[in-house]
Design a protein around this motif. Structure first.
Motif, short mmCIF file in Angstrom:
data_model
loop_
_atom_site.label_atom_id
_atom_site.label_comp_id
_atom_site.label_asym_id
_atom_site.label_seq_id
_atom_site.Cartn_x
_atom_site.Cartn_y
_atom_site.Cartn_z
N ILE A 98 35.62 43.04 44.54
CA ILE A 98 35.66 44.44 44.11
C ILE A 98 34.48 45.16 44.75
O ILE A 98 33.37 44.63 44.80
CB ILE A 98 35.57 44.56 42.58
CG1 ILE A 98 36.86 44.08 41.92
CG2 ILE A 98 35.27 45.98 42.15
CD1 ILE A 98 36.83 44.11 40.41
N LYS A 100 32.10 48.56 44.55
CA LYS A 100 31.71 49.61 43.62
C LYS A 100 30.65 50.50 44.25
O LYS A 100 29.85 50.05 45.09
CB LYS A 100 31.12 49.00 42.33
CG LYS A 100 32.07 48.17 41.51
CD LYS A 100 31.35 47.64 40.28
CE LYS A 100 32.26 46.82 39.38
NZ LYS A 100 31.54 46.28 38.20
N ILE A 107 34.63 51.95 40.69
CA ILE A 107 35.32 50.99 41.55
C ILE A 107 35.98 51.73 42.71
O ILE A 107 36.75 52.67 42.51
CB ILE A 107 36.38 50.20 40.75
CG1 ILE A 107 35.70 49.32 39.70
CG2 ILE A 107 37.22 49.34 41.69
CD1 ILE A 107 36.65 48.53 38.83
N GLU A 110 39.63 47.12 45.67
CA GLU A 110 39.82 45.79 45.11
C GLU A 110 40.72 45.00 46.06
O GLU A 110 41.82 45.45 46.39
CB GLU A 110 40.47 45.90 43.73
CG GLU A 110 40.65 44.59 43.01
CD GLU A 110 41.18 44.79 41.59
OE1 GLU A 110 41.46 43.79 40.93
OE2 GLU A 110 41.30 45.96 41.16
N THR A 112 42.92 41.74 46.81
CA THR A 112 43.60 40.64 46.12
C THR A 112 44.60 39.90 46.99
O THR A 112 45.19 38.93 46.56
CB THR A 112 44.36 41.18 44.89
OG1 THR A 112 45.29 42.19 45.30
CG2 THR A 112 43.40 41.78 43.86
N ARG A 240 39.58 37.33 35.87
CA ARG A 240 40.67 37.20 36.84
C ARG A 240 41.62 36.05 36.53
O ARG A 240 42.54 35.81 37.29
CB ARG A 240 40.08 37.03 38.24
CG ARG A 240 39.42 38.29 38.77
CD ARG A 240 40.44 39.42 38.85
NE ARG A 240 39.86 40.61 39.44
CZ ARG A 240 39.81 40.83 40.75
NH1 ARG A 240 40.30 39.95 41.59
NH2 ARG A 240 39.29 41.94 41.20
#
Length: 335
Positions: A98, A100, A107, A110, A112, A240
């Motif tokens: 993530i 920031k 945020i 992200e 993934t 997570r």
């Protein structure tokens, strides 16, 4: 030490590239004494881009990268030639990262998925050349757009381990031993608190070539949500995990109290963690008499599925895999 190789937090000053200026230029050729404007556009400045990479599992490669700066776009040229774009900067990060804003905590991105690309800071747009500003009444514009300026900020990159199952328990609950038994992971195992100083991931082979990922999260202690022990440093990795497997050793003085303490630390850190699916494994059952088992189960909440296991004798290990797989896929079985 191996523990120093796991870096899950870095702070970087990132700067995108400024856009190139548009060109003020007029066509000049032999026998053409009043050629029109032909200034080209400036090139876009380079982006700062995050990119997912499954080959990475830590932010170690960015530990000493304090500043990243993309190239500026080049200025436009005559003959309507556009300036070259500035070179983009790619920051490859492990899945679960993530980004920031370091000042506001907002945020920004992200990551993934493998190959996923997100522009963290866009480069400035190139300015338009004077060719764009000619009109029937103004045929020789003496101006062009400047390029947009770069953007810059301090960015925090924070890694949260991605796993199907997260092992939650106090130090010495047997989490590392279980992971070493059900997967090829080889975490350090010893009979003292905080043997595990970094999250360990293992792929657990299941029936018919199926598998799931299990994460051994460093042990929680009472007060971890306020930063005690390893504290907040590793609690974020639990966010997570799809399923939380609470591990409580059979020789614990009070199983119910230990479970409630673990649950309270998660609640204090992030109440939404309690919405995740939960299982309880009573570990180290090889240390107690067979007649004591029923009494242990009575101490635990009836609404949470539980199982007795021993990583040493392998008792209950296959049944635990079945329970985990069934729980992970419970929502799919409805359809």
């Amino acid at each position: 030490m191996a523990s120093s190789n796991f870096i899950d937090y870095v702070k970087i000053h990132a700067r995108s590239g400024a856009g190139g200026a548009g060109s003020i230029h007029f066509r000049r050729e032999k026998y053409v004494d009043k050629g029109g404007p032909d200034g080209g556009d400036g090139g876009r400045g380079g982006h700062v881009i995050l990119k997912g990479n499954t080959q990475l599992w830590t932010l170690l490669h960015l530990k000493y990268t304090k500043h990243v700066k993309a190239d500026a776009g080049k200025a436009g040229e005559g003959g309507r030639r556009a300036g070259a774009q500035g070179k983009d900067i790619f920051l490859e990060v492990p899945l679960g990262t993530i980004a920031k804003d370091a000042e506001t905590g907002k945020i920004l991105a992200e990551i993934t998925e493998e190959g996923q690309e997100i522009i963290l800071l866009p480069g400035g747009r190139g300015g338009l050349g004077n060719d764009h500003f000619k009109t029937s009444t103004k045929q020789t514009p003496q101006y062009a757009q400047p390029g947009e300026p770069e953007q810059e900020m301090w960015v925090v990159l924070e890694l949260k381990v991605l796993a199907d199952v997260g092992l939650v328990g106090f130090p010495n609950a047997g989490k590392s031993t279980l992971l070493s038994v059900v997967s090829a992971a080889r975490p350090e195992i010893a009979d003292y608190p905080f043997t595990t100083l970094t999250p360990n991931l293992g792929v657990v082979a299941y029936r018919d070539y199926k598998s799931f990922v299990m994460a051994d999260i460093p042990g929680i202690i009472e007060g971890a949500s306020q930063g005690k022990g390893l504290g907040l440093r590793f609690l974020r990795h639990i966010e997570r995990n799809s399923l939380l497997l609470f591990m409580i050793p059979a020789d614990s003085e009070d199983l119910a109290a230990e479970y409630e303490t673990l649950l309270n630390e998660l609640r204090q850190y992030n109440p939404s963690l309690l919405d995740k699916q939960r299982l309880i494994a009573i570990s180290k059952i090889d240390l107690i008499e067979a007649g004591q088992r029923d009494e242990l189960i009575k101490q635990l909440p009836a609404e949470i599925p539980n199982i007795l296991i021993s990583a040493i004798t392998q008792e209950g290990i296959e049944q635990l895999k079945d329970l985990i797989w069934t729980t992970l896929n419970k929502s799919l079985s409805v359809y």
